[in-house]
Design a protein around this motif. Structure first.
Motif, PDB file in Angstrom:
ATOM      1  N   ARG A 167       0.999  -1.023  -0.024  1.00 48.20           N
ATOM      2  CA  ARG A 167       0.227  -0.038  -0.213  1.00 48.20           C
ATOM      3  C   ARG A 167       0.964   1.283   0.161  1.00 48.20           C
ATOM      4  O   ARG A 167       0.462   2.256  -0.502  1.00 48.20           O
ATOM      5  CB  ARG A 167      -0.983   0.153   1.335  1.00 48.20           C
ATOM      6  CG  ARG A 167      -1.905  -1.184   1.135  1.00 48.20           C
ATOM      7  CD  ARG A 167      -3.361  -0.529   1.709  1.00 48.20           C
ATOM      8  NE  ARG A 167      -4.333  -1.198   1.378  1.00 48.20           N
ATOM      9  CZ  ARG A 167      -5.454  -1.576   1.846  1.00 48.20           C
ATOM     10  NH1 ARG A 167      -5.561  -1.101   3.186  1.00 48.20           N
ATOM     11  NH2 ARG A 167      -6.651  -2.298   1.158  1.00 48.20           N
ATOM     12  N   ASN A 168       2.101   1.208   0.652  1.00 48.54           N
ATOM     13  CA  ASN A 168       3.125   2.435   0.286  1.00 48.54           C
ATOM     14  C   ASN A 168       2.489   3.673   0.653  1.00 48.54           C
ATOM     15  O   ASN A 168       2.798   4.579  -0.001  1.00 48.54           O
ATOM     16  CB  ASN A 168       3.625   2.194  -1.059  1.00 48.54           C
ATOM     17  CG  ASN A 168       4.870   2.890  -1.211  1.00 48.54           C
ATOM     18  OD1 ASN A 168       5.767   2.848  -0.116  1.00 48.54           O
ATOM     19  ND2 ASN A 168       5.023   3.589  -2.374  1.00 48.54           N
ATOM     20  N   GLU A 169       1.641   3.512   1.635  1.00 41.23           N
ATOM     21  CA  GLU A 169       1.160   4.977   2.302  1.00 41.23           C
ATOM     22  C   GLU A 169       0.380   5.642   1.358  1.00 41.23           C
ATOM     23  O   GLU A 169       0.265   6.714   1.260  1.00 41.23           O
ATOM     24  CB  GLU A 169       2.377   5.756   2.941  1.00 41.23           C
ATOM     25  CG  GLU A 169       2.630   5.254   4.327  1.00 41.23           C
ATOM     26  CD  GLU A 169       3.861   5.883   4.915  1.00 41.23           C
ATOM     27  OE1 GLU A 169       4.393   6.872   4.126  1.00 41.23           O
ATOM     28  OE2 GLU A 169       4.275   5.187   5.981  1.00 41.23           O
ATOM     29  N   GLY A 170      -0.135   4.772   0.414  1.00 36.49           N
ATOM     30  CA  GLY A 170      -1.106   5.310  -0.683  1.00 36.49           C
ATOM     31  C   GLY A 170      -0.519   5.898  -1.699  1.00 36.49           C
ATOM     32  O   GLY A 170      -1.116   6.686  -2.903  1.00 36.49           O
ATOM     33  N   VAL A 171       0.903   5.845  -1.938  1.00 38.26           N
ATOM     34  CA  VAL A 171       1.599   6.389  -3.039  1.00 38.26           C
ATOM     35  C   VAL A 171       2.125   5.194  -3.988  1.00 38.26           C
ATOM     36  O   VAL A 171       2.387   4.227  -3.725  1.00 38.26           O
ATOM     37  CB  VAL A 171       3.014   6.942  -2.837  1.00 38.26           C
ATOM     38  CG1 VAL A 171       3.865   7.484  -3.708  1.00 38.26           C
ATOM     39  CG2 VAL A 171       2.758   7.682  -1.499  1.00 38.26           C
ATOM     40  N   SER A 172       1.857   5.497  -5.328  1.00 41.31           N
ATOM     41  CA  SER A 172       1.819   4.480  -6.323  1.00 41.31           C
ATOM     42  C   SER A 172       3.240   4.382  -6.971  1.00 41.31           C
ATOM     43  O   SER A 172       4.217   5.168  -6.169  1.00 41.31           O
ATOM     44  CB  SER A 172       0.864   4.767  -7.673  1.00 41.31           C
ATOM     45  OG  SER A 172       1.384   5.792  -8.333  1.00 41.31           O
ATOM     46  N   ASN A 173       3.513   3.519  -7.719  1.00 44.78           N
ATOM     47  CA  ASN A 173       4.635   3.199  -8.250  1.00 44.78           C
ATOM     48  C   ASN A 173       5.034   4.270  -9.141  1.00 44.78           C
ATOM     49  O   ASN A 173       6.534   4.585  -9.302  1.00 44.78           O
ATOM     50  CB  ASN A 173       4.801   1.825  -9.088  1.00 44.78           C
ATOM     51  CG  ASN A 173       4.009   1.951 -10.426  1.00 44.78           C
ATOM     52  OD1 ASN A 173       2.915   2.604 -10.377  1.00 44.78           O
ATOM     53  ND2 ASN A 173       4.059   1.063 -11.487  1.00 44.78           N
ATOM     54  N   LEU A 174       4.258   5.364  -9.524  1.00 48.77           N
ATOM     55  CA  LEU A 174       4.546   6.615 -10.340  1.00 48.77           C
ATOM     56  C   LEU A 174       4.880   7.899  -9.488  1.00 48.77           C
ATOM     57  O   LEU A 174       4.976   8.695  -9.692  1.00 48.77           O
ATOM     58  CB  LEU A 174       3.541   6.871 -11.272  1.00 48.77           C
ATOM     59  CG  LEU A 174       3.215   5.584 -12.249  1.00 48.77           C
ATOM     60  CD1 LEU A 174       2.280   6.039 -13.140  1.00 48.77           C
ATOM     61  CD2 LEU A 174       4.391   5.165 -12.827  1.00 48.77           C
ATOM     62  N   GLY A 175       4.652   7.516  -7.928  1.00 46.74           N
ATOM     63  CA  GLY A 175       4.823   8.411  -6.900  1.00 46.74           C
ATOM     64  C   GLY A 175       3.595   9.325  -6.967  1.00 46.74           C
ATOM     65  O   GLY A 175       3.719  10.417  -6.306  1.00 46.74           O
ATOM     66  N   LEU A 176       2.646   8.755  -7.446  1.00 44.08           N
ATOM     67  CA  LEU A 176       1.163   9.397  -7.438  1.00 44.08           C
ATOM     68  C   LEU A 176       0.553   9.022  -6.332  1.00 44.08           C
ATOM     69  O   LEU A 176       0.577   7.824  -5.841  1.00 44.08           O
ATOM     70  CB  LEU A 176       0.567   9.341  -8.611  1.00 44.08           C
ATOM     71  CG  LEU A 176       1.287   9.698 -10.110  1.00 44.08           C
ATOM     72  CD1 LEU A 176       0.377   9.367 -11.294  1.00 44.08           C
ATOM     73  CD2 LEU A 176       1.622  10.868 -10.117  1.00 44.08           C
ATOM     74  N   THR A 177      -0.444   9.976  -5.631  1.00 39.57           N
ATOM     75  CA  THR A 177      -1.386   9.445  -4.563  1.00 39.57           C
ATOM     76  C   THR A 177      -2.863  10.291  -4.926  1.00 39.57           C
ATOM     77  O   THR A 177      -2.788  11.301  -5.585  1.00 39.57           O
ATOM     78  CB  THR A 177      -0.889   9.995  -3.355  1.00 39.57           C
ATOM     79  OG1 THR A 177      -1.800   9.706  -2.317  1.00 39.57           O
ATOM     80  CG2 THR A 177      -0.352  11.548  -3.292  1.00 39.57           C
ATOM     81  N   THR A 178      -3.713   9.818  -4.322  1.00 32.96           N
ATOM     82  CA  THR A 178      -5.206  10.335  -4.501  1.00 32.96           C
ATOM     83  C   THR A 178      -5.254  11.426  -3.565  1.00 32.96           C
ATOM     84  O   THR A 178      -6.353  12.174  -3.718  1.00 32.96           O
ATOM     85  CB  THR A 178      -6.324   9.223  -4.463  1.00 32.96           C
ATOM     86  OG1 THR A 178      -5.757   8.495  -3.324  1.00 32.96           O
ATOM     87  CG2 THR A 178      -6.327   8.465  -5.750  1.00 32.96           C
ATOM     88  N   ASP A 179      -4.577  11.675  -2.656  1.00 32.50           N
ATOM     89  CA  ASP A 179      -4.764  12.778  -1.610  1.00 32.50           C
ATOM     90  C   ASP A 179      -4.403  13.984  -2.296  1.00 32.50           C
ATOM     91  O   ASP A 179      -3.367  14.502  -2.436  1.00 32.50           O
ATOM     92  CB  ASP A 179      -3.728  12.399  -0.263  1.00 32.50           C
ATOM     93  CG  ASP A 179      -4.172  11.225   0.353  1.00 32.50           C
ATOM     94  OD1 ASP A 179      -5.318  10.805   0.177  1.00 32.50           O
ATOM     95  OD2 ASP A 179      -3.304  10.749   1.151  1.00 32.50           O
TER      96      ASP A 179
END
Length: 196
Positions: free
Chosen positions: A184-196
């Motif tokens: 889950r990586n604190e909500g950060v994706s493999n592209l360094g993106l997050t929905t927050d």
């Protein structure tokens, strides 16, 4: 450790099936925010439904005798793909998330010995595409070098190494929870993106 070495993929394929499934599930977790962002910005897709399928995978990994109809889950998953005519960057990354979860389901349905490699490469391929998009480097040689050294690709390689390491251990319930948190990586994706 350099991931171009066959060593990484050999170790991945040497994992028992359950270890491979846990590895794939963790990578899928890290792709979900890309899907979520696409769904949020376009109104296409359903991140809750995608997450529900992934939740069932984790449940199956934790509880051996739980009965889950993964054929039905695969049907649900197919409905979550971005529209075919959408060829945007976001749609392609969202599709990667669906494809990765789908490859994982294939292993739970008793097929696809190469799924674990496919999921690993899919995640890395998304990072590569993102670097190509953001760096705008035309020269293939320069781009390859840039991609290898790019912080996002280094992070991706380190992440996959860490997940593989964890998946090689004894996968009891606590280990699976830890692996899921890692994914889950604190909500950060493999592209360094997050929905927050």
């Amino acid at each position: 450790m350099s991931q171009s070495s066959g060593g990484f993929f050999d170790r991945l394929q040497a994992l028992p099936l359950r270890g491979q499934q846990a590895f794939m599930a963790a990578l899928c977790e890290r792709l979900v925010p890309n899907y979520a962002l696409y769904a949020e910005t376009t109104g296409h897709g359903d991140v809750k439904a995608l997450r529900a399928v992934l939740d069932l995978v984790w449940e199956r990994l934790s509880v051996k005798d739980v009965r889950i109809d993964f054929d039905r889950q695969a049907e649900k998953l197919a409905e979550l793909e971005p529209p075919e005519e959408d060829d945007s960057f976001g749609a392609r990354r969202a599709l990667e998330a669906v494809v990765a979860v789908s490859a994982l389901l294939d292993t739970l349905r008793g097929e696809s010995p190469d799924s674990v490699l496919e999921v690993s490469r899919t995640s890395r391929g998304g990072v590569r595409a993102f670097i190509e998009l953001t760096e705008g480097e035309e020269d293939a040689g320069k781009l390859a070098a840039l991609t290898r050294e790019h912080p996002l690709m280094r992070e991706e390689n380190d992440f996959q190494d860490a997940v593989l390491e964890a998946a090689q251990g004894h996968l009891d319930r606590d280990a699976l929870k830890a692996l899921r948190r890692l994914g889950r990586n604190e909500g950060v994706s493999n592209l360094g993106l997050t929905t927050d």
